[in-house]
Structures are given as structure tokens and as C-alpha cells.
Design an enzyme around this catalytic site. Structure first.
Site, short mmCIF file in Angstrom:
data_model
loop_
_atom_site.label_atom_id
_atom_site.label_comp_id
_atom_site.label_asym_id
_atom_site.label_seq_id
_atom_site.Cartn_x
_atom_site.Cartn_y
_atom_site.Cartn_z
N HIS A 1 59.89 93.74 12.56
CA HIS A 1 61.12 94.90 12.16
C HIS A 1 61.42 94.03 11.15
O HIS A 1 62.23 92.84 10.81
CB HIS A 1 62.23 95.79 13.26
CG HIS A 1 61.29 96.09 14.54
ND1 HIS A 1 60.51 95.48 15.02
CD2 HIS A 1 61.12 97.62 13.92
CE1 HIS A 1 60.14 97.00 15.99
NE2 HIS A 1 60.06 98.03 15.95
N SER B 1 58.73 102.48 15.28
CA SER B 1 59.70 102.34 14.36
C SER B 1 60.01 101.95 13.53
O SER B 1 60.54 101.46 12.95
CB SER B 1 60.29 101.56 15.65
OG SER B 1 58.89 100.01 15.71
N ASP C 1 62.47 89.10 16.61
CA ASP C 1 61.64 89.25 15.96
C ASP C 1 61.45 89.30 14.97
O ASP C 1 62.31 89.83 13.69
CB ASP C 1 62.46 91.13 15.72
CG ASP C 1 61.98 92.43 15.58
OD1 ASP C 1 60.23 92.05 15.01
OD2 ASP C 1 62.11 93.05 15.87
#
Length: 415
Positions: free
Chosen positions: A393, A160, A390
Site C-alpha cells: 500500500h 484496497s 507493508d
């Protein structure tokens, strides 16, 4: 101007200067001459000799400085000056010309990465540019880049984090396209983490920017036979991903892996390592990672057409969780000045070691250290789901844009 320094690069090299060539002169034919004339010529030569030495010494003293001075003008000659300028040894400097795009106006930026769109109020994290210590990264010129990519195929392969960089590049390039409708996903897919292949076409320039989801790069096989009950799946360390045949015939090929090589994604889910027909229950993650990269390297050596494809491998980028359980995520307002060991990674070290032994030219985008300072740039609670923070990311716009600026600088310098 605010700056955040990084520690001395482990890859910093010593600049060596070659020994200059000396000129030799043959002995002229000497006719009869007076002794006074001979001494007069000897005096002239003796006077000129130290002057020549001074000029030559000044030339060799100034040449490296002049070379470095011109590096910052226009497109830096990275290929010829890597010993002089480590692009990844530098500072984050504030720059009001950033960000370079608005994620809310880019249809290919995932909503989960659009921090401003998800309610983040401070905007300081958007206004930082990476500045190497000994040269400058050329300013992003979208029109020049679009022309250089005309008729090309750009492919990202990885997890990702790779998809975030893929989205970032598309958003950067779209700022130079007048007809936004001429940029589209070829299969009409929405941009989500569940889709294994995504391809965005820039129709006016006849090129694509593609993403292949391959979080381990090697094959992941479910329910192997004749194994202990705790083994639910295996990574075949000696077999590259079964979609790898689709990565060839690209012009620019960018790999990454690392974030899935952790116990939570492997052993705790019943995933173990396999070599040939043998499951290696006791194999450690670093050993398995090295074996997987060796398999990748063998594939590169066999499959890559060096006359067409420029290969990159982006190193591991650190996360900034407050604890190992990945439950507490404290996004700062500014970059941090002390990275606390996050500027190193066993994964990045392995990538550098494997690439060093390749015969196929491969460029490592060594972003580990530069990204370690950016605890302010993670999506945190602004990911569309505040209950699941998070700190892995990155927001878009943000740090991945700078990775792409460095990538594009390499491409321009090698055109």
C-alpha cells in the site's frame, strides 16, 4: 532538478505523417501570344515552384513540433496526441509545490495510510511529480475539477489499492471546498477495509465519489457443493460480482484488480476457479485472470451507456517487498533508478489486451511502470501497526494522487 528516468515504454508508437494533397490546375484558354511572352511566364512559374516546395516542406516539418509545443500549454489534448505523448513514459521530478493536501486534515484518509501522522520523519517522498517526456500534465486546478464534477457520479471498483485512490481523490477535492461539513459519507460509515460500499457526497456540488469493494471483480462463492475437501470457496470466472448492477449509471467508472490474484490469497486459502458448474482445480492464475477480464469486458459491452459513462481500468501497481514471503519491507528515502523488472506485469499486459478488443471506449491508466520507481512511497512500518510492515500500500499523500491527476487530465481533455 532531480529526475528518475523510466525505461522505454513498451507502448511507444511511431508517429505517421499522411501524404499531403496536391493541387491540380486546369489548362487556361490560350490566345495567340508571342513566343517571348510564353517563355516569360514559364520562367516565372519555374522560379516560384521550388519556393512553394520549400514553404510546404517547412510547414510539414514544423507542424509536429508546434503541435507538441502547444500540448504543454493549459489542458493537453490527450485524445488527439496519444501517439505523440505517452503520459506514462516519463520521470519523477522533485517539486516543492507538493504535497497537495495534509492527510491529517482529511477525514477520509485512513489512518493506516497517513505515514506522517504515524511517525514517518522524512518528507522527501511527498515532493515528487510525474513528468511525461513529451508533454506536461496540467497543474491540478481543484475549482475547475469541482465544477466539472457537478451533478456527476464517480465510482471506483476494486481492491484496497482502489480504495486508496478513492481516498486520495476525495482529499484532493476537499482542498477546494470551503464548508468541510458539506462533504460526508452518506451512511455515516468510518473508512475501513471491512465495508463493501462507501459513498462520499460533495453536497455543495451535488456529486458523489463512491467505492465498491470487489477484489476479483467476479463472484466469490463460499462452500460450493460436491467438490473436493480442499476447496473452501470458488471464483465463478463467468459471473461478474453480484453487486455489479450498482456500478451502472455512473459518469466516471474506474476499475482495478490484481493484488488478490496470487497463490496466498487463492489456493493457500482453499479458493479455486469455477466455470459454469465445474471446478477447474488445475487452472493457472494467468488463465483464470484472463477469463475473469473477458467476463468483465462482456459486462461492459452490455451494460455501459457510452453516452454517459467514461470507463477507466487502472493497471497493476508493483509492490516493493525485499523477499517473496512479504516479511521484509525496506522503504527507501528516494525513488529508485533501476526497477529490476517491476515495470512489467502479466496482469497489466492482460488488461491492455482485453481493453484493446473492446468496442466501448475504455482508457487504461497504465501506472505499472511509473509506480515501479517509488519504493520510497509505501507505508512500510508507518501504518499504525509497526509489527506488520507493508510494502504494497501507498502513503497518502503520495503516488495515488498522481494517478488521480492523470485521471482528471483525461476527463478535462474529453469534456
Amino acid at each position: 532538478m532531480s529526475t528518475f528516468n523510466r525505461s522505454k515504454s513498451i507502448n511507444q508508437r511511431t508517429l505517421g505523417v499522411g501524404t499531403p494533397r496536391t493541387a491540380s490546375f486546369g489548362s487556361p484558354r490560350v490566345k495567340l501570344a508571342s513566343v517571348s511572352q510564353w517563355f516569360r511566364w514559364l520562367f516565372v512559374i519555374g522560379a516560384l515552384f521550388p519556393f512553394s516546395i520549400a514553404i510546404a516542406g517547412g510547414y510539414f516539418y514544423l507542424l509536429p513540433s508546434l503541435t507538441q509545443a502547444f500540448q504543454g500549454f493549459g489542458t493537453s489534448k490527450f485524445n488527439d496526441s496519444m501517439d505523440e505523448c505517452n503520459l506514462f513514459d516519463g520521470n519523477w521530478v522533485s517539486d516543492e509545490r507538493y504535497p497537495l493536501y495534509n492527510a491529517s486534515e482529511c477525514p477520509f484518509a485512513e489512518q493506516g495510510f497517513n505515514c506522517l501522522g504515524n511517525g514517518r520523519r522524512d518528507e522527501d517522498y511527498l515532493r515528487w511529480r510525474w513528468k511525461p517526456k513529451r508533454c506536461d500534465i496540467p497543474r491540478f486546478n481543484v475549482h475547475e475539477i469541482l465544477e466539472r464534477l457537478r451533478n456527476k457520479r464517480v465510482v471506483f471498483v476494486g481492491d484496497s489499492m482502489s480504495r486508496t485512490q478513492w481516498e486520495s481523490l476525495i482529499c484532493l477535492l476537499m482542498t477546494g471546498v470551503e464548508d468541510k461539513n458539506s462533504v460526508y459519507e452518506v451512511n455515516n460509515h468510518n473508512i475501513t477495509k471491512r465495508i463493501r460500499f462507501l459513498s462520499v457526497r460533495f453536497n455543495s456540488f451535488n456529486f458523489t465519489v463512491e467505492f465498491f469493494r470487489s477484489v476479483f471483480l467476479v463472484q466469490h462463492v463460499w462452500m460450493p457443493r460436491h467438490v473436493p475437501r480442499r476447496v473452501r470457496s470458488t471464483l465463478k470466472l463467468d459471473k461478474l460480482d453480484d453487486i455489479s448492477n450498482q456500478w451502472v449509471n455512473s459518469d466516471i467508472l474506474i476499475f482495478n484488480t490484481g493484488h488478490w490474484w496470487v497463490p496466498e490469497k487463492l489456493f493457500e486459502t482453499g479458493c479455486y476457479f469455477q466455470v459454469a458448474n465445474t471446478v477447474r482445480l488445475g487452472m493457472s492464475i494467468p488463465v483464470a485472470f484472463r477469463m475473469a477480464l473477458d467476463t468483465w469486458a462482456s459486462w461492459v459491452e452490455k451494460m455501459i451507456d457510452t453516452n454517459r459513462t467514461h470507463v477507466f481500468f487502472r493497471s497493476y501497481e508493483p509492490s516493493h517487498w525485499s523477499e517473496q514471503s512479504h516479511r521484509l519491507c525496506n522503504v527507501t528515502n528516494l525513488p529508485i533508478s533501476e526497477v529490476g523488472g517491476k515495470n512489467g506485469s502479466v496482469f497489466s499486459d492482460t488488461i491492455l489486451e482485453v481493453v484493446k478488443n473492446l468496442t466501448v471506449p475504455t482508457t487504461v491508466l497504465h501506472v505499472t511502470s511509473m509506480s515501479a520507481f517509488r519504493s520510497d512511497a509505501h507505508v512500510g512500518k508507518w501504518n499504525g501497526n509497526p509489527s506488520i510492515p507493508d510494502c504494497s500500500h501507498w502513503c497518502l499523500p503520495g503516488v495515488p494522487d498522481m494517478w488521480n491527476e492523470i485521471l482528471l487530465s483525461y476527463l478535462l481533455s474529453h469534456s
